[in-house]
Design a protein around this motif. Sequence first.
Motif, PDB file in Angstrom:
ATOM      1  N   SER A  34     -97.547 -59.557 -47.646  1.00  0.00           N
ATOM      2  CA  SER A  34     -97.785 -60.493 -46.525  1.00  0.00           C
ATOM      3  C   SER A  34     -98.786 -61.261 -46.773  1.00  0.00           C
ATOM      4  O   SER A  34     -99.653 -61.208 -47.860  1.00  0.00           O
ATOM      5  CB  SER A  34     -98.240 -59.498 -45.326  1.00  0.00           C
ATOM      6  N   THR A  35     -99.048 -62.415 -46.128  1.00  0.00           N
ATOM      7  CA  THR A  35    -100.051 -63.441 -46.561  1.00  0.00           C
ATOM      8  C   THR A  35    -101.516 -62.556 -46.765  1.00  0.00           C
ATOM      9  O   THR A  35    -102.083 -63.170 -47.481  1.00  0.00           O
ATOM     10  CB  THR A  35    -100.060 -64.654 -45.576  1.00  0.00           C
ATOM     11  N   GLN A  36    -101.492 -61.858 -45.794  1.00  0.00           N
ATOM     12  CA  GLN A  36    -103.134 -61.261 -45.573  1.00  0.00           C
ATOM     13  C   GLN A  36    -103.217 -60.310 -46.738  1.00  0.00           C
ATOM     14  O   GLN A  36    -104.194 -60.318 -47.500  1.00  0.00           O
ATOM     15  CB  GLN A  36    -103.120 -60.346 -44.191  1.00  0.00           C
ATOM     16  N   ASP A  37    -102.125 -59.721 -47.163  1.00  0.00           N
ATOM     17  CA  ASP A  37    -102.396 -58.597 -48.355  1.00  0.00           C
ATOM     18  C   ASP A  37    -102.426 -59.545 -49.673  1.00  0.00           C
ATOM     19  O   ASP A  37    -103.322 -59.107 -50.407  1.00  0.00           O
ATOM     20  CB  ASP A  37    -100.995 -57.679 -48.493  1.00  0.00           C
ATOM     21  N   ALA A  38    -101.573 -60.559 -49.854  1.00  0.00           N
ATOM     22  CA  ALA A  38    -101.960 -61.447 -51.023  1.00  0.00           C
ATOM     23  C   ALA A  38    -103.317 -61.953 -50.897  1.00  0.00           C
ATOM     24  O   ALA A  38    -103.803 -62.244 -52.096  1.00  0.00           O
ATOM     25  CB  ALA A  38    -100.854 -62.505 -50.893  1.00  0.00           C
ATOM     26  N   LEU A  68     -93.607 -64.109 -46.759  1.00  0.00           N
ATOM     27  CA  LEU A  68     -93.896 -63.123 -47.565  1.00  0.00           C
ATOM     28  C   LEU A  68     -93.820 -63.649 -49.426  1.00  0.00           C
ATOM     29  O   LEU A  68     -93.216 -64.248 -49.560  1.00  0.00           O
ATOM     30  CB  LEU A  68     -92.757 -62.113 -47.641  1.00  0.00           C
ATOM     31  N   LEU A  69     -94.759 -62.933 -49.870  1.00  0.00           N
ATOM     32  CA  LEU A  69     -94.948 -63.451 -51.225  1.00  0.00           C
ATOM     33  C   LEU A  69     -94.598 -62.320 -52.376  1.00  0.00           C
ATOM     34  O   LEU A  69     -94.934 -60.942 -52.087  1.00  0.00           O
ATOM     35  CB  LEU A  69     -96.628 -63.926 -51.735  1.00  0.00           C
ATOM     36  N   ARG A  70     -94.196 -62.355 -53.412  1.00  0.00           N
ATOM     37  CA  ARG A  70     -93.671 -61.286 -54.497  1.00  0.00           C
ATOM     38  C   ARG A  70     -95.084 -61.212 -55.275  1.00  0.00           C
ATOM     39  O   ARG A  70     -96.004 -62.225 -55.330  1.00  0.00           O
ATOM     40  CB  ARG A  70     -92.748 -62.020 -55.511  1.00  0.00           C
TER      41      ARG A  70
END
Length: 108
Positions: A34-38, A68-70
Motif C-alpha cells: 500500500s502507499t502507507q507501507d511503501a 499499490l507498489l511493487r
Amino acid sequence: MELPSVLSDVMLRVAQLVAEGRHVTVLADEKLLSTQDAAEILVVSRQYLVRLIDRGEIGAEKVGTHRLLRANDVEAFKTARDAKRLAALDRLTTISEELGGYDLGAKP
C-alpha cells in the motif's frame, strides 16, 4: 544445517544493518505494498509518496481507488535516492574542504 550461500549472504547483511542500529524489512520482490507501507519503508509521508507516483518518479498500479507498489520498485527507488543523496553529500564535503571549512582553528 547447511545454508545456501544466497541465504547466508542475506543473513550477514541483515546482521550488519542491525548492528548499525538500522531497521530491516524483508519482502518478496513481487509483493504489492500500500502507499502507507511503501511510505514507511522510504521514511516519507504517504502524501509525498503519492506526489512521487503522480509525477511518475516511482511506479504504482491502480487497483480500484487504491495505488499499490511493487516491493522491488520501492527498493529500486530507495537505492537510487540514497545514491543521489550520498553523491550530493560527497560533493558538499569536497566543496567544504576546498574552501577550508574543516580547518581547525580557522577564523571566518
